[in-house]
Design a protein around this motif. Sequence first.
Motif, mmCIF file in Angstrom:
data_model
loop_
_atom_site.group_PDB
_atom_site.id
_atom_site.type_symbol
_atom_site.label_atom_id
_atom_site.label_comp_id
_atom_site.label_asym_id
_atom_site.label_seq_id
_atom_site.Cartn_x
_atom_site.Cartn_y
_atom_site.Cartn_z
ATOM 1 N N ARG A 287 -67.659 15.887 72.311
ATOM 2 C CA ARG A 287 -66.400 15.458 71.685
ATOM 3 C C ARG A 287 -66.175 16.216 70.381
ATOM 4 N N GLU A 288 -67.191 16.237 69.525
ATOM 5 C CA GLU A 288 -67.080 16.937 68.242
ATOM 6 C C GLU A 288 -66.858 18.435 68.436
ATOM 7 N N ALA A 289 -67.597 19.034 69.370
ATOM 8 C CA ALA A 289 -67.456 20.473 69.629
ATOM 9 C C ALA A 289 -66.064 20.805 70.157
ATOM 10 N N MET A 290 -65.481 19.905 70.958
ATOM 11 C CA MET A 290 -64.130 20.136 71.478
ATOM 12 C C MET A 290 -63.096 20.048 70.358
ATOM 13 N N ILE A 291 -63.252 19.106 69.452
ATOM 14 C CA ILE A 291 -62.314 18.962 68.337
ATOM 15 C C ILE A 291 -62.417 20.167 67.400
ATOM 16 N N SER A 292 -63.624 20.600 67.102
ATOM 17 C CA SER A 292 -63.821 21.703 66.155
ATOM 18 C C SER A 292 -63.755 23.082 66.812
ATOM 19 N N ALA A 293 -63.669 23.118 68.141
ATOM 20 C CA ALA A 293 -63.661 24.383 68.897
ATOM 21 C C ALA A 293 -64.872 25.239 68.520
ATOM 22 N N ASP A 294 -66.026 24.593 68.457
ATOM 23 C CA ASP A 294 -67.286 25.225 68.067
ATOM 24 C C ASP A 294 -67.892 25.925 69.282
ATOM 25 N N LYS A 295 -67.683 27.232 69.355
ATOM 26 C CA LYS A 295 -68.116 27.998 70.522
ATOM 27 C C LYS A 295 -69.605 27.865 70.820
ATOM 28 N N PRO A 296 -70.507 28.069 69.833
ATOM 29 C CA PRO A 296 -71.937 27.930 70.151
ATOM 30 C C PRO A 296 -72.296 26.530 70.667
ATOM 31 N N ALA A 297 -71.703 25.499 70.079
ATOM 32 C CA ALA A 297 -71.999 24.129 70.531
ATOM 33 C C ALA A 297 -71.452 23.899 71.934
ATOM 34 N N LEU A 298 -70.238 24.370 72.201
ATOM 35 C CA LEU A 298 -69.645 24.204 73.536
ATOM 36 C C LEU A 298 -70.509 24.900 74.591
ATOM 37 N N GLU A 299 -70.982 26.099 74.272
ATOM 38 C CA GLU A 299 -71.825 26.831 75.223
ATOM 39 C C GLU A 299 -73.183 26.158 75.390
ATOM 40 N N SER A 300 -73.717 25.608 74.324
ATOM 41 C CA SER A 300 -75.018 24.947 74.377
ATOM 42 C C SER A 300 -74.979 23.644 75.175
ATOM 43 N N LEU A 301 -73.864 22.947 75.112
ATOM 44 C CA LEU A 301 -73.744 21.644 75.771
ATOM 45 C C LEU A 301 -73.343 21.739 77.245
ATOM 46 N N THR A 302 -72.910 22.920 77.677
ATOM 47 C CA THR A 302 -72.438 23.085 79.047
ATOM 48 C C THR A 302 -73.324 24.066 79.804
ATOM 49 N N ALA A 303 -73.371 23.884 81.101
ATOM 50 C CA ALA A 303 -74.161 24.773 81.950
ATOM 51 C C ALA A 303 -73.311 25.973 82.369
ATOM 52 N N PRO A 304 -73.945 27.110 82.626
ATOM 53 C CA PRO A 304 -73.202 28.275 83.111
ATOM 54 C C PRO A 304 -72.457 27.992 84.418
ATOM 55 N N THR A 305 -72.932 27.009 85.176
ATOM 56 C CA THR A 305 -72.307 26.658 86.461
ATOM 57 C C THR A 305 -71.217 25.594 86.322
ATOM 58 N N LEU A 306 -70.814 25.286 85.090
ATOM 59 C CA LEU A 306 -69.823 24.237 84.840
ATOM 60 C C LEU A 306 -68.573 24.414 85.694
ATOM 61 N N THR A 307 -68.099 23.304 86.247
ATOM 62 C CA THR A 307 -66.770 23.246 86.844
ATOM 63 C C THR A 307 -66.020 22.148 86.102
ATOM 64 N N TYR A 308 -64.928 22.538 85.442
ATOM 65 C CA TYR A 308 -64.215 21.670 84.511
ATOM 66 C C TYR A 308 -62.803 21.474 85.026
ATOM 67 N N GLY A 309 -62.495 20.263 85.480
ATOM 68 C CA GLY A 309 -61.184 19.968 86.052
ATOM 69 C C GLY A 309 -60.274 19.258 85.072
ATOM 70 N N HIS A 310 -59.096 19.835 84.864
ATOM 71 C CA HIS A 310 -58.077 19.234 83.994
ATOM 72 C C HIS A 310 -57.196 18.280 84.796
ATOM 73 N N SER A 311 -56.499 17.410 84.093
ATOM 74 C CA SER A 311 -55.635 16.424 84.756
ATOM 75 C C SER A 311 -54.423 17.072 85.420
ATOM 76 N N ASN A 312 -54.111 18.319 85.064
ATOM 77 C CA ASN A 312 -52.990 19.016 85.700
ATOM 78 C C ASN A 312 -53.426 19.813 86.927
ATOM 79 N N GLY A 313 -54.701 19.718 87.284
ATOM 80 C CA GLY A 313 -55.207 20.394 88.468
ATOM 81 C C GLY A 313 -55.894 21.720 88.187
ATOM 82 N N ARG A 314 -55.798 22.244 86.981
ATOM 83 C CA ARG A 314 -56.440 23.515 86.640
ATOM 84 C C ARG A 314 -57.953 23.311 86.603
ATOM 85 N N ILE A 315 -58.676 24.258 87.192
ATOM 86 C CA ILE A 315 -60.138 24.226 87.223
ATOM 87 C C ILE A 315 -60.646 25.432 86.442
#
Length: 145
Positions: A35-63
């Motif tokens: 949550r904090e990394a998304m608000i601050s757009a902290d690239k290293p934290a976002l990369e550290s918290l997610t796996a390289p195989t991440l699949t991220y689905g938005h409510s508008n259908g974008r993956i």
Amino acid sequence: MKKMVSLLALMAFSQLGQAQSKDERDVAAAVLKLREAMISADKPALESLTAPTLTYGHSNGRIENQAEFVDYLVSGKGDFVTIDLSNQTIIMNGNTAIVRHTLQGDTADGGKPGKVNLYVMLVWAKSGKQWKLIGRQAVKVPPTP
């Protein structure tokens, strides 16, 4: 005999509760860090918290994959000003956790103010001692009649 059954039940529940509660606490902490990394757009934290195989689905259908998810936030195309999480549940299944919550927030995607009201499901997997986000899907909360 009654004391023995009670003692065995107590031991089983305490061992299960301790293992589960630690993992649940660790997953809940990872959700807050995300949550904090998304608000601050902290690239290293976002990369550290997610796996390289991440699949991220938005409510508008974008993956998105991990790189697209991170770039979307870091570039400002997606910009969370606030994120409030509520009604969170965590279901543990070994080294996998399913988290559900309601996400309400203010956005400024591309500089344009907006609001989101979403039901979100996150799937976390334990990698070593760290929990990594491997899947996310959001749907818009239906309007109340």
